[in-house]
Design an enzyme around this catalytic site. Structure first.
Site, PDB file in Angstrom:
ATOM      1  N   GLU A   1       0.853  -1.086  -0.049  1.00 25.85           N
ATOM      2  CA  GLU A   1       0.097  -0.083  -0.003  1.00 25.85           C
ATOM      3  C   GLU A   1       0.963   1.251   0.117  1.00 25.85           C
ATOM      4  O   GLU A   1       0.506   2.272  -0.741  1.00 25.85           O
ATOM      5  CB  GLU A   1      -0.942   0.035   1.161  1.00 25.85           C
ATOM      6  CG  GLU A   1      -1.734   1.284   1.208  1.00 25.85           C
ATOM      7  CD  GLU A   1      -2.709   1.301   2.372  1.00 25.85           C
ATOM      8  OE1 GLU A   1      -3.534   2.252   2.735  1.00 25.85           O
ATOM      9  OE2 GLU A   1      -3.044   0.083   2.993  1.00 25.85           O
TER      10      GLU A   1
ATOM     11  N   ARG B   1      -7.387   3.125  14.077  1.00 29.09           N
ATOM     12  CA  ARG B   1      -8.235   2.218  13.963  1.00 29.09           C
ATOM     13  C   ARG B   1      -8.266   0.995  15.382  1.00 29.09           C
ATOM     14  O   ARG B   1      -9.080   0.565  15.611  1.00 29.09           O
ATOM     15  CB  ARG B   1      -7.900   1.341  12.714  1.00 29.09           C
ATOM     16  CG  ARG B   1      -8.923   0.213  12.342  1.00 29.09           C
ATOM     17  CD  ARG B   1      -8.683  -0.392  11.095  1.00 29.09           C
ATOM     18  NE  ARG B   1      -9.205   0.555   9.871  1.00 29.09           N
ATOM     19  CZ  ARG B   1     -10.532   0.135   9.633  1.00 29.09           C
ATOM     20  NH1 ARG B   1     -11.573  -0.593  10.257  1.00 29.09           N
ATOM     21  NH2 ARG B   1     -11.208   1.092   8.721  1.00 29.09           N
TER      22      ARG B   1
ATOM     23  N   GLU C   1     -10.837  -7.886   5.408  1.00 23.99           N
ATOM     24  CA  GLU C   1      -9.837  -7.918   6.452  1.00 23.99           C
ATOM     25  C   GLU C   1     -10.639  -8.421   7.806  1.00 23.99           C
ATOM     26  O   GLU C   1     -10.289  -9.051   8.687  1.00 23.99           O
ATOM     27  CB  GLU C   1      -9.617  -6.370   6.787  1.00 23.99           C
ATOM     28  CG  GLU C   1      -8.382  -5.748   6.048  1.00 23.99           C
ATOM     29  CD  GLU C   1      -8.402  -4.338   6.238  1.00 23.99           C
ATOM     30  OE1 GLU C   1      -7.277  -3.899   6.818  1.00 23.99           O
ATOM     31  OE2 GLU C   1      -9.414  -3.530   5.725  1.00 23.99           O
TER      32      GLU C   1
END
Length: 858
Positions: free
Chosen positions: A331, A409, A790
């Site tokens: 990423e 997160r 995920e």
């Protein structure tokens, strides 16, 4: 001396006395190695005792045989033939003819991948005059560069040039989120593996040989390697994040009990099958360049290459056909290689290629953030939690990368699936001298929830109650709000939980496990059921957008391009299904060639499990535009074919190309006010796992797993179940097998499969059931589907906590009860050391403050 228990006890004592390994001995684990040696001797003693009893019995000599509950200690794990069950609706009701959405369509590249015909980055044929690049990296974790001598390297056969910071025509400053990195180290290195320069040669072997010949002298500084060192030095990135709701003082006052503890959750290597790879092809004019890159983020690759070359982004075209896995590792960290390769191609005006070897890839690119969690939890006698104060520390490495979003997160998932009225979470991002850690499937969520399930497990132990009972009474209900004040709508975790209990035969298994544990002293079984609630959206608001481009040709064929990249997860397959349903044509008429910056600009990374949601809506938007343009021709010729309508529109000079765009509505969250809506919706699931451990060696076997996952109305149940199974097994690696080991000087020891163990066939549960929850449409995503990439990974924690339950049964045999610490991964060392018994007492644990360790837990 007779063969007796007295002999065994004396031999074990002698072995313990002889096992005087230096605490810093290579390989480490000195306490475990001592215990394991004694345990294996005990197994040997039992084996001989059993054979003596059987052999002498035939001669009329009575020798006492093994105790019945000791018999399994000398037996290998019994591995039955594996079986799996996949439960889903083959054809959802109400589907029209040619509607492939909801069907278990095979991955479009499956046959090419199985036969080796699928083209990956390094499979692109070599260009004329193409050269190969090898990285020159730092051998020190923290040091000033005093000199670089490339003379010897340049004299070697085939070597063309050496590049370093002074060769960059644009900016040496780079970074995916904040510009706190350099393309090439300038003046200072901040980790082992920091890129200092690059050698370009005519072949890979020549380039790699020459890279090792570059001599760098350093003035070393003291590195910070572990989270504990960073805490001591107050080495943190800013800001420190906090989410708080309720009144902690009141919550702890209301509690019958208060429990404090901590857990370390280790990092993880992405271990994609295809390592990082880039091919850069310079064009003849205006600084143009074409890059073929194995990346999840083509727009960021384009942007950072343009920045380093000092040209506008419109001169750089980045293309991705497919990746051999990404998992978040491509990423942001892929840009460190692609930028270097582009610089070499720009300087030499020739194509340049580089594909990292596995050891280089593991050394340079970072992985999942290790986390250290400290918690204080207040709860009632019945297990109901009244208050939680939790602090997270992550090991970010030598640059910030995406660490702030990952910590955010983790905080967003500190509740997992439990309603805690009085709660506070604080997150510190540790700045250390390790290669920058980065995105990894789950993006901080698994680490946040792992801490949650640790204190939940220990609350159950302290209360003396079944863990599943304590988890259930704390679970959210429809309409409850999270600590960040988002209302839970279409909440299905209770349905998932009940169905998981049912398909796993949980209560029947529990009875059988209790019976097994009574009959076996040195083998124990455990079972655990774990829920998960995973928020879907990029927490960075601006990333929640996507584009698509659809061309219809006069023969009726359709070329589709969207902003997502294919890394084996089946995104292209799902996008073809979406286009097929929207256009009302067979999927065989639709083709996706590649993802590229010159067709769809400014793409968000293929990440956050949101790619089907975002790109699917963009594809739908583009196809809707085309349908509207073709509608007059369908009306005029209702019995005509798709090809008839397309040709009629073409001859009538109608645009048969359409852009699509989508942005997720109603998102946005403010950490200061703790208000907003960070997630579009949540994916839910539950997993029940049963394990068996060998209390003498710490080995374990995964006997059974049942998963129930809410994926809304699945776009493709075959792909979704494959994603669930794959994510679960990657989680099994994270929580039970995979362990990164560094020296105190920040040198990575585990640089390949010889030292770093990923799950293998034998680690798959012997009985594996996956069920997709029925009748759970999601009105927040394309065709009522839900994200799946995920969310299932954390369900592998059910294996970890089943192991913990089994360890608890072993500890009970030694008269031990109540909470105990078990760090992740649950390696054989940790399992064996936690099963305290008379043998572990012979090998006391080493005080970490009294020696220089061989390896450290980062």
């Amino acid at each position: 001396m007779t063969w007796s228990e007295e002999l065994m006890q004396e031999a074990c004592s002698l072995l313990a006395a002889e096992m005087t390994l230096d605490p810093s001995a290579p390989g480490g684990l000195v306490t475990y190695r001592c215990i394991l040696t004694i345990s294996l001797f005990f197994k040997f003693y039992l084996t001989v005792q059993h054979k003596l009893a059987n052999n002498l019995k035939t001669e009329g000599i009575l020798v006492e045989d093994l105790r019945p509950d000791y018999a399994s200690a000398v037996k290998l794990f019994h591995k039955e033939l594996p079986s799996s069950v996949q439960i889903y609706q083959v054809v959802p009701p109400g589907l029209i003819e040619n509607d492939v959405v909801g069907h278990p369509v095979m991955h479009l590249s499956a046959l090419k991948q199985a036969t080796g015909e699928a083209v990956y980055c390094d499979d692109i044929p070599h260009y004329e005059n193409e050269l190969y690049l090898a990285l020159v990296t730092s051998t020190k974790a923290h040091a000033y560069i005093q000199s670089i001598d490339e003379t010897e390297a340049l004299a070697l056969p085939g070597v063309v040039t050496f590049l370093c910071a002074k060769d960059i025509p644009g900016s040496n400053v780079t970074g995916p989120a904040v510009y706190d990195e350099t393309v090439f180290a300038d003046e200072m290195v901040t980790c082992v593996g920091h890129i200092v320069g690059a050698i370009v040669a005519d072949t890979q072997s020549h380039a790699q040989r020459a890279a090792k010949a570059v001599k760098i002298s350093y003035r070393e500084l003291k590195p910070i390697v572990t989270i504990q060192e960073a805490i001591s030095c107050k080495s943190f990135y800013q800001p420190v994040r906090t989410i708080e709701r309720g009144n902690l003082v009141q919550g702890f006052q209301e509690a019958d009990h208060i429990l404090e503890g901590e857990i370390h959750v280790g990092g993880q290597e992405h271990f994609y099958l295809e390592t990082h790879c880039t091919l850069a092809v310079p064009k003849r004019e205006d600084g143009e360049m074409e890059l073929f890159v194995s990346t999840q983020s083509i727009a960021k690759t384009q942007q950072l290459v343009a920045k380093a070359l000092g040209v506008p982004a419109n001169r750089i075209v980045c293309k991705v056909k497919r990746m051999g896995g990404g998992f978040g590792g491509k990423e942001s960290r892929s840009t460190i290689l692609s930028t270097v390769v582009a610089l070499a191609a720009h300087k030499l005006k020739k194509p340049v290629r580089c594909m990292l070897d596995r050891d280089e890839d593991m050394l340079v690119t970072g992985g999942r953030h290790p986390f250290f969690g400290q918690y204080k939890v207040g709860f009632m006698k019945n297990g109901r939690v009244t208050a939680l104060d939790v602090t997270y520390y992550s090991n970010a490495g030598n640059s910030e990368d995406l660490s702030l979003s990952i910590m955010e997160r983790a905080l967003f998932h500190m509740d997992n699936s439990y309603n805690i009225l009085h709660i506070r979470g604080t997150g510190y991002i540790c700045k250390t001298n390790l290669p920058s850690n980065t995105a990894f499937r789950g993006f901080g969520g698994p680490q946040g929830m792992m801490v949650t399930e640790t204190w939940m497990s220990n609350v159950a132990l302290r209360c003396g109650l079944p863990a599943e009972q304590v988890r259930r009474i704390n679970m959210y209900k429809e309409g409850d709000t999270t600590p960040f004040n988002q209302c839970l709508e279409q909440f299905t975790i209770n349905r998932c939980w009940d169905e998981c209990l049912s398909i796993s035969d949980y209560h029947q298994r529990l009875v059988q496990i209790e019976q097994f544990n009574k009959q076996n002293r040195w083998k124990k079984r455990g079972i655990s059921i774990i829920p998960t609630k995973f928020g879907i959206a990029f927490t960075a608001l601006f990333l929640n957008q996507a584009g698509a481009l659809v061309h219809v040709y006069t023969d009726g064929s359709v070329l589709l391009t969207h902003g997502g990249t294919e890394m084996g997860q089946g995104l292209h397959t799902k996008m073809v299904q979406v286009a097929s349903k929207t256009l009302g044509i067979p999927s065989s008429k639709i083709y996706i060639s590649e993802t590229s910056t010159n067709t769809v600009p400014n793409t968000s990374p293929t990440a956050a499990s949101a790619s089907s949601d975002l790109n699917g809506m963009a594809v739908y938007n583009a196809c809707q535009t085309l349908i509207q343009r073709l509608e007059p021709y369908r009306t005029k010729n209702p019995k005509g074919s798709w090809e008839d309508w397309v040709r009629a529109a073409y001859f009538d000079r109608v645009n048969l190309s359409a852009n699509g765009f989508y942005k997720t509505p109603d998102l946005g969250y403010n950490f200061v006010t703790n208000q907003g809506r960070p997630f579009n919706y949540f994916s839910y699931g539950c997993a029940c796992s049963e394990v068996e451990i060998d209390c003498l060696t710490g080995d374990h076997m995964n006997l059974h797993t049942s998963i129930v996952m809410d994926v809304g109305k699945s776009l493709n149940p075959a792909i979704d179940i494959g994603q669930i199974e794959g994510a679960f097994m990657q989680g099994v690696g994270l929580f039970t097998l995979e362990e990164l080991r560094y020296s105190p000087q920040g040198v990575l020891f585990t640089r390949g499969p010889g030292m770093y163990k990923i799950p293998a066939f034998g680690d798959i549960p012997t009985e594996f059931k996956v069920s997709l929850l029925r009748d759970a449409p999601n009105d927040k995503a394309i065709f009522s589907s839900k994200a799946v990439g995920e969310p299932p990974l954390f369900l592998a924690a059910s294996v970890f906590y089943a192991i913990k339950e089994a360890i608890g049964a072993a500890r009970a045999e030694s008269g031990l009860s109540g909470p105990f610490r078990l760090d992740s991964p649950a390696s054989p060392e940790r399992i064996r050391n936690a099963c305290e018994d008379s043998f572990t007492k012979l090998c006391p644990a080493v005080d970490p403050g009294t020696f220089t360790p061989w390896a450290v837990q980062v």
